[in-house]
Structures are given as C-alpha cells and as structure tokens.
Design a protein around this motif. Structure first.
Motif, PDB file in Angstrom:
ATOM      1  N   ALA A 261      -2.554   3.583  -7.346  1.00  0.00           N
ATOM      2  CA  ALA A 261      -1.952   2.337  -7.576  1.00  0.00           C
ATOM      3  C   ALA A 261      -2.767   1.171  -8.102  1.00  0.00           C
ATOM      4  O   ALA A 261      -2.420   0.117  -8.713  1.00  0.00           O
ATOM      5  N   GLY A 262      -4.183   1.488  -7.834  1.00  0.00           N
ATOM      6  CA  GLY A 262      -5.219   0.461  -8.028  1.00  0.00           C
ATOM      7  C   GLY A 262      -5.647  -0.226  -6.864  1.00  0.00           C
ATOM      8  O   GLY A 262      -6.379  -1.308  -7.197  1.00  0.00           O
ATOM      9  N   PHE A 263      -5.284   0.071  -5.667  1.00  0.00           N
ATOM     10  CA  PHE A 263      -5.644  -1.037  -4.488  1.00  0.00           C
ATOM     11  C   PHE A 263      -6.969  -0.455  -4.003  1.00  0.00           C
ATOM     12  O   PHE A 263      -7.103   0.610  -3.630  1.00  0.00           O
ATOM     13  N   ASP A 264      -8.029  -1.298  -4.057  1.00  0.00           N
ATOM     14  CA  ASP A 264      -9.313  -0.859  -3.961  1.00  0.00           C
ATOM     15  C   ASP A 264      -9.631  -0.902  -2.415  1.00  0.00           C
ATOM     16  O   ASP A 264     -10.889  -0.639  -2.157  1.00  0.00           O
ATOM     17  N   VAL A 265      -8.866  -1.606  -1.548  1.00  0.00           N
ATOM     18  CA  VAL A 265      -9.198  -1.732  -0.038  1.00  0.00           C
ATOM     19  C   VAL A 265      -7.697  -1.339   0.676  1.00  0.00           C
ATOM     20  O   VAL A 265      -6.823  -1.731   0.424  1.00  0.00           O
ATOM     21  N   CYS A 266      -7.764  -0.277   1.387  1.00  0.00           N
ATOM     22  CA  CYS A 266      -6.887   0.030   2.242  1.00  0.00           C
ATOM     23  C   CYS A 266      -6.919   0.195   3.602  1.00  0.00           C
ATOM     24  O   CYS A 266      -8.045   0.404   4.272  1.00  0.00           O
ATOM     25  N   LEU A 267      -6.151  -0.791   4.219  1.00  0.00           N
ATOM     26  CA  LEU A 267      -6.129  -1.270   5.819  1.00  0.00           C
ATOM     27  C   LEU A 267      -4.958  -0.266   6.484  1.00  0.00           C
ATOM     28  O   LEU A 267      -3.860  -0.531   6.023  1.00  0.00           O
ATOM     29  N   VAL A 268      -5.484   0.586   7.231  1.00  0.00           N
ATOM     30  CA  VAL A 268      -4.499   1.367   8.069  1.00  0.00           C
ATOM     31  C   VAL A 268      -4.548   0.950   9.597  1.00  0.00           C
ATOM     32  O   VAL A 268      -5.625   0.949  10.174  1.00  0.00           O
ATOM     33  N   GLU A 269      -3.280   0.381   9.740  1.00  0.00           N
ATOM     34  CA  GLU A 269      -3.191  -0.144  11.238  1.00  0.00           C
ATOM     35  C   GLU A 269      -2.481   0.766  12.239  1.00  0.00           C
ATOM     36  O   GLU A 269      -1.611   1.570  11.605  1.00  0.00           O
ATOM     37  N   THR A 270      -3.147   1.238  13.177  1.00  0.00           N
ATOM     38  CA  THR A 270      -2.419   2.123  13.872  1.00  0.00           C
ATOM     39  C   THR A 270      -1.364   1.776  14.771  1.00  0.00           C
ATOM     40  O   THR A 270      -1.270   0.749  15.016  1.00  0.00           O
ATOM     41  N   VAL A 271      -0.766   2.879  15.618  1.00  0.00           N
ATOM     42  CA  VAL A 271       0.103   2.254  16.566  1.00  0.00           C
ATOM     43  C   VAL A 271      -0.313   1.425  17.763  1.00  0.00           C
ATOM     44  O   VAL A 271       0.479   0.486  17.945  1.00  0.00           O
ATOM     45  N   GLY A 272      -1.306   1.789  18.223  1.00  0.00           N
ATOM     46  CA  GLY A 272      -1.957   0.875  19.237  1.00  0.00           C
ATOM     47  C   GLY A 272      -1.444   1.257  20.682  1.00  0.00           C
ATOM     48  O   GLY A 272      -0.748   0.269  21.165  1.00  0.00           O
ATOM     49  N   VAL A 273      -1.943   2.353  21.012  1.00  0.00           N
ATOM     50  CA  VAL A 273      -1.424   2.834  22.314  1.00  0.00           C
ATOM     51  C   VAL A 273      -2.508   2.973  23.365  1.00  0.00           C
ATOM     52  O   VAL A 273      -2.539   3.229  24.658  1.00  0.00           O
ATOM     53  N   GLY A 274      -3.807   2.927  22.675  1.00  0.00           N
ATOM     54  CA  GLY A 274      -4.954   3.061  23.717  1.00  0.00           C
ATOM     55  C   GLY A 274      -5.978   4.148  23.259  1.00  0.00           C
ATOM     56  O   GLY A 274      -6.349   4.045  22.104  1.00  0.00           O
TER      57      GLY A 274
END
Length: 370
Positions: A261-274
C-alpha cells in the motif's frame, strides 16, 4: 598344377587304377599327399598318410568349421539385435519419464497460477491496496485474519500478488515492553514525528486475547487518537489469538499488505507480556525494547531472553520526577549490555532515555534507528 603333372606322366590306366589315382589326387588336395620326382624323371604322387578316409574326414571337418562360424555369426547378429532393442526400449522409457515429469511440472505450475489468480473481492482489494487506499488495506487484513477456508484461499492469492508489487524497501520496527511502559503513547509520538518528516507510517498493534472467552478489546488504537486519524498513517490492532512470541499468526502477511500500500515505515507493537516476546525480532529490521525507570537492577538486565535480542533499549517516561531514576536505570542497562554478545556483528545495542509525553530525545531515537 599337380593334377596336370600327374596326367602328363600317366599311361592308359584301368578303371581300378583310375579310382586309385583320383583318390590320391583328392588326398593331395587336402595336403595328405605330395608329388615327388622319380629317378627316371617322371613325377609320382606319394601318399603321406595312409588314410583312405582322410579326404572324407577333412570334408566333414570343413563343414563342421563352417557350421561353427555360421552359428557364431548368427549369435553375434542376435546379440546385436537384442542390444539395439534394449537401447530402443531404454530411450522410450527415458522419453516417457521426461513426458511425465513435464506434465507434473505443468500441473504444479497451473495449480500455482490458479492460486495466484485474483477473482472478485480479492482483485478489488488488490487494486485498492496498490492505490494506497486505507479502507481496502483494512479489509484485506480482515480477510487475511479470517479462518474460513474460502477466505484463506483468497487471502493467499492476495498476499502472493502484493508480495510481487515493486515498492521501495520498508523499514520495519518492532516495539515491545511490559504492560504500562507506554508503548502506544511512544508509538503515537514517534509516528507523528515521522509524518512531519514526510514518511507514510503503518502501525500493526497486537492485542492480547482472553484465554477464557477468546475475545480481545483492541484498545491500542484508542491511545493513538492523533495518529489514527492523520493523513498518511494507518493503525490496525489485531488479536493475538493465543499466539506466543508477541505477534499474531498473520502479522507477516499484514506487513506485506502494508508495504504494497506504499507505507515506508511499519511499526509493530507486540502484546507486551515480558521476556518471552522474541518472535517479533525475526520479522523486523530494528527491535526496540521499552523500559520504564526503576524497572530493575543490573541482575535483571543481564537475564537472557528479550534483552539479548534488543537492538535498542529506550528508557521511556524520562521526564519530571522520573528523570533521575531514568538516568540510573540507563546506567545499569548499559553495564548489563556490555556483558552480552550482540546478535549482529555490525551493530552494538544502545540504551537511550526518551519521553513520549514531552517528545524528549525522540529525534535521537529515530537517528539511532537510521
């Protein structure tokens, strides 16, 4: 010549003498007699071996030798014919095997092409994604996350088509940390900074699913009020559905769709469990670990797991009354990082202080990522 000499030196013979003479001549022909010269100058045929059956035996032997030679020639022709027949059969087998292999490859290629063919809904979504339409991207991710068999088939063809779209390389950044460290707030502040720099930012947030009901609140987007409505940004929360490692089962497919789709920065946020969220490190270019001031001493920092996979450690909330504890935590984490072996030979992990609320040090964080 021997016969002529004998005829010239003989007189009129009786019938018995003629038979005897013919026998001698026959014997001479088979090398059983020879012509010698007598004292009176006349030639005489002398029998070397007194064997009246010699001529007949030699004839039988000659016939026997001829039969052996003929049999050998026949066997040789038969062997040559059989060898030629085996060669022809072998060539036929090779041609048949090659034909079957080509047919198998053709069926496999047709099957792959059939899977890649986009029809109906998938084709419409693909066209929308290539235009950069965020609504089409959201619907495509919903299709990818579906567990229905017909949806899985369409999703596979859609992801395959999007993976072949020529786009500039996307920078993938994974962010993880304990609950309450401020991941969503940090992502919004960093995302707004990147939008001002002219980047197109996609955020894929993974929300934990309930172990009892299987549902998920998907509340990460509510903390990104400015980023979720900004032009040039796309925020999509997804349930983890029990997947371990901090990411969902289809996170990689969602990244491919966002890149198409043309997004040049992809931020992946995890669940956050440790400390068990290590799978995200395998699908991103930069793995950032967010910590908060007073999150542990040096012993906590040197524990293996998520710390040894982090490329960058950021001490968030380094503002106000937590500024001094943030400095102390950064010092302890730096001491711990020196005791770890970097997972990349060309990069040594760093530790920085930042504040998502005030925007402190976000520029330095981005420069470090680059």
């Amino acid at each position: 010549d021997a016969q002529e000499q004998v005829k010239q030196t003989t007189r009129e013979l009786t019938a018995e003498e003629r038979r005897q003479r013919e026998k001698l001549i026959s014997a001479y022909e088979y090398r059983s007699a020879e012509i010698v010269e007598r004292a009176d100058g006349e030639a005489e045929l002398v029998v070397l071996r007194d064997d009246s059956k010699n001529a007949a035996d030699m004839g039988i032997e000659r016939n026997s030798n001829a039969q052996v030679v003929a049999e050998k020639e026949r066997l040789a022709r038969e062997s040559s014919r059989m060898a030629h027949q085996k060669k022809v059969e072998r060539e036929k087998e090779l041609l048949e095997a090659d034909r079957l292999r080509k047919e198998k490859e053709k069926r496999r290629t047709m099957k792959k092409e059939k899977r890649r063919i986009l029809t109906g809904k998938a084709q419409a979504l693909f066209e929308g994604i290539t235009r950069g339409d965020r609504m089409s991207l959201a619907r495509a991710i919903t299709l990818v996350e579906s567990s229905r068999a017909d949806h899985r088939k369409q999703a596979g063809a859609l992801v395959s088509a999007c993976s072949r779209v020529q786009r500039p390389k996307t920078l993938r950044i994974g962010l993880t940390g304990t609950p309450g460290v401020g991941k969503s707030t940090f992502i919004e502040s960093l995302g707004m900074l990147l939008l001002r720099k002219g980047h197109r930012v996609s955020v894929l947030a993974v929300d934990p699913s309930s172990a009892r009901s299987g549902g998920s609140i998907l509340g990460d987007k509510t903390r990104m009020q400015d980023l979720s409505v900004a032009e040039g940004a796309f925020v999509r929360p997804s349930p983890s559905r029990g997947s371990l490692g901090g990411v969902a089962r289809n996170t990689m497919d969602s990244i491919i769709l966002a890149e198409a789709a043309g997004f040049d920065v992809c931020l992946v946020e995890t669940v956050g469990v440790g400390q068990s969220e290590t799978m995200v490190a395998d699908v991103v270019d930069m793995f950032i670990l967010l910590l908060q001031p007073g999150s542990g001493d040096e012993l906590q920092g040197v524990k293996r797991g998520i710390m040894e996979l982090a490329d960058l450690v950021v001490i968030n909330k380094a503002d106000g009354a937590l500024e001094l504890p943030a400095k102390l935590t950064r010092s302890e984490i730096n001491n711990a990082l020196h005791l770890m072996v970097p997972r990349r030979t060309a990069w040594a992990p760093k530790c920085l202080r930042a504040s998502a609320v005030t925007g402190y040090n976000l520029e330095r964080v981005w420069d470090t990522v680059l």
